[in-house]
Design a protein around this motif. Structure first.
Motif, PDB file in Angstrom:
ATOM      1  N   ALA A   1      -2.717  -5.891 -30.063  1.00 57.56           N
ATOM      2  CA  ALA A   1      -2.219  -6.889 -29.210  1.00 57.56           C
ATOM      3  C   ALA A   1      -0.561  -7.233 -29.558  1.00 57.56           C
ATOM      4  N   ARG A   2      -0.049  -7.188 -30.679  1.00 57.11           N
ATOM      5  CA  ARG A   2       1.144  -7.163 -31.109  1.00 57.11           C
ATOM      6  C   ARG A   2       2.068  -6.045 -30.653  1.00 57.11           C
ATOM      7  N   PRO A   3       3.509  -6.247 -30.461  1.00 52.90           N
ATOM      8  CA  PRO A   3       4.242  -5.181 -30.368  1.00 52.90           C
ATOM      9  C   PRO A   3       4.197  -4.162 -31.607  1.00 52.90           C
ATOM     10  N   GLY A   4       4.391  -3.014 -31.507  1.00 46.60           N
ATOM     11  CA  GLY A   4       4.449  -2.006 -32.673  1.00 46.60           C
ATOM     12  C   GLY A   4       4.674  -0.633 -32.254  1.00 46.60           C
ATOM     13  N   ARG A   5       4.191   0.119 -33.243  1.00 50.49           N
ATOM     14  CA  ARG A   5       4.399   1.708 -32.944  1.00 50.49           C
ATOM     15  C   ARG A   5       3.713   2.192 -32.158  1.00 50.49           C
ATOM     16  N   ALA A   6       4.260   3.226 -31.346  1.00 50.23           N
ATOM     17  CA  ALA A   6       3.897   3.858 -30.237  1.00 50.23           C
ATOM     18  C   ALA A   6       2.966   5.122 -30.801  1.00 50.23           C
ATOM     19  N   TYR A   7       1.795   5.765 -30.347  1.00 50.50           N
ATOM     20  CA  TYR A   7       1.021   6.648 -30.922  1.00 50.50           C
ATOM     21  C   TYR A   7       0.768   7.760 -29.941  1.00 50.50           C
TER      22      TYR A   7
END
Length: 192
Positions: A126-132
């Motif tokens: 739910a937090r912004p972060g790395r894309a996979y």
């Protein structure tokens, strides 16, 4: 009893985890009294869950696994030329118990490409972060308290936001102990 003995047993905040061995050397990880991983009948499924998406997406560079279990799925993923693998497991006891499967998971926990986080995957996504390029979700019981949160439309929406364009998400479902209505609901929610 019957030649079975306990290799590991621990009560944690989120789960009670045990690893039981039989007289033939087969080991099973139980989470809240349900068998969730083994080096016997479940082994091929755990390995397939790691290999199949990478056969469909061989150019994937960054992946995420939700649910650590025995670590065999992570070991299968890391057998491919991936650059980075994140894994989320809510229960530190599961991570500890996974060492009883090091022979089968290739000591995945020691791979320099792995970042294993002991935290709730739902909150993390739910937090912004790395894309996979690839997300693999292993929890298999949508009716179980806690795991049910990983089968909601909101959870899948968060996961979709973390996929790169053209990315792939796989979700493990099993058919045993699941009625048609529950299975259909889980598939509709995932597809939405």
């Amino acid at each position: 009893f019957g030649g079975h003995h306990t290799l590991y047993s621990k009560d944690g905040l989120n789960a009670t985890v045990a690893v039981i061995a039989d007289r033939h050397g087969f080991r099973t990880m139980h989470i809240n009294a349900k068998a969730d991983a083994s080096n016997a009948s479940d082994k091929s499924v755990q390995l397939m869950l790691g290999h199949l998406p990478l056969l469909l997406m061989p150019d994937a560079r960054e992946a995420l696994i939700i649910g650590w279990g025995s670590g065999m799925t992570a070991g299968a993923v890391l057998a491919h030329p991936l650059e980075h693998l994140d894994a989320y497991e809510i229960s530190p006891e599961v991570v500890e118990a996974s060492h009883f499967f090091d022979a089968e998971n290739g000591r995945a926990i020691e791979d320099r490409r792995l970042t294993l986080r002991v935290e709730d995957a739902r909150t993390a996504l739910a937090r912004p972060g790395r894309a996979y390029d690839l997300i693999i979700s292993e929890p298999s019981n949508p009716w179980t308290s806690g795991e049910a949160n990983l089968f909601t439309a909101e959870f899948y929406a968060h996961a979709a936001q973390r996929l790169r364009p053209g990315g792939l998400m796989t979700q493990w479902f099993h058919l045993y102990d699941m009625d048609t209505e529950t299975f259909s609901l889980a598939l509709r929610t995932f597809s939405s």
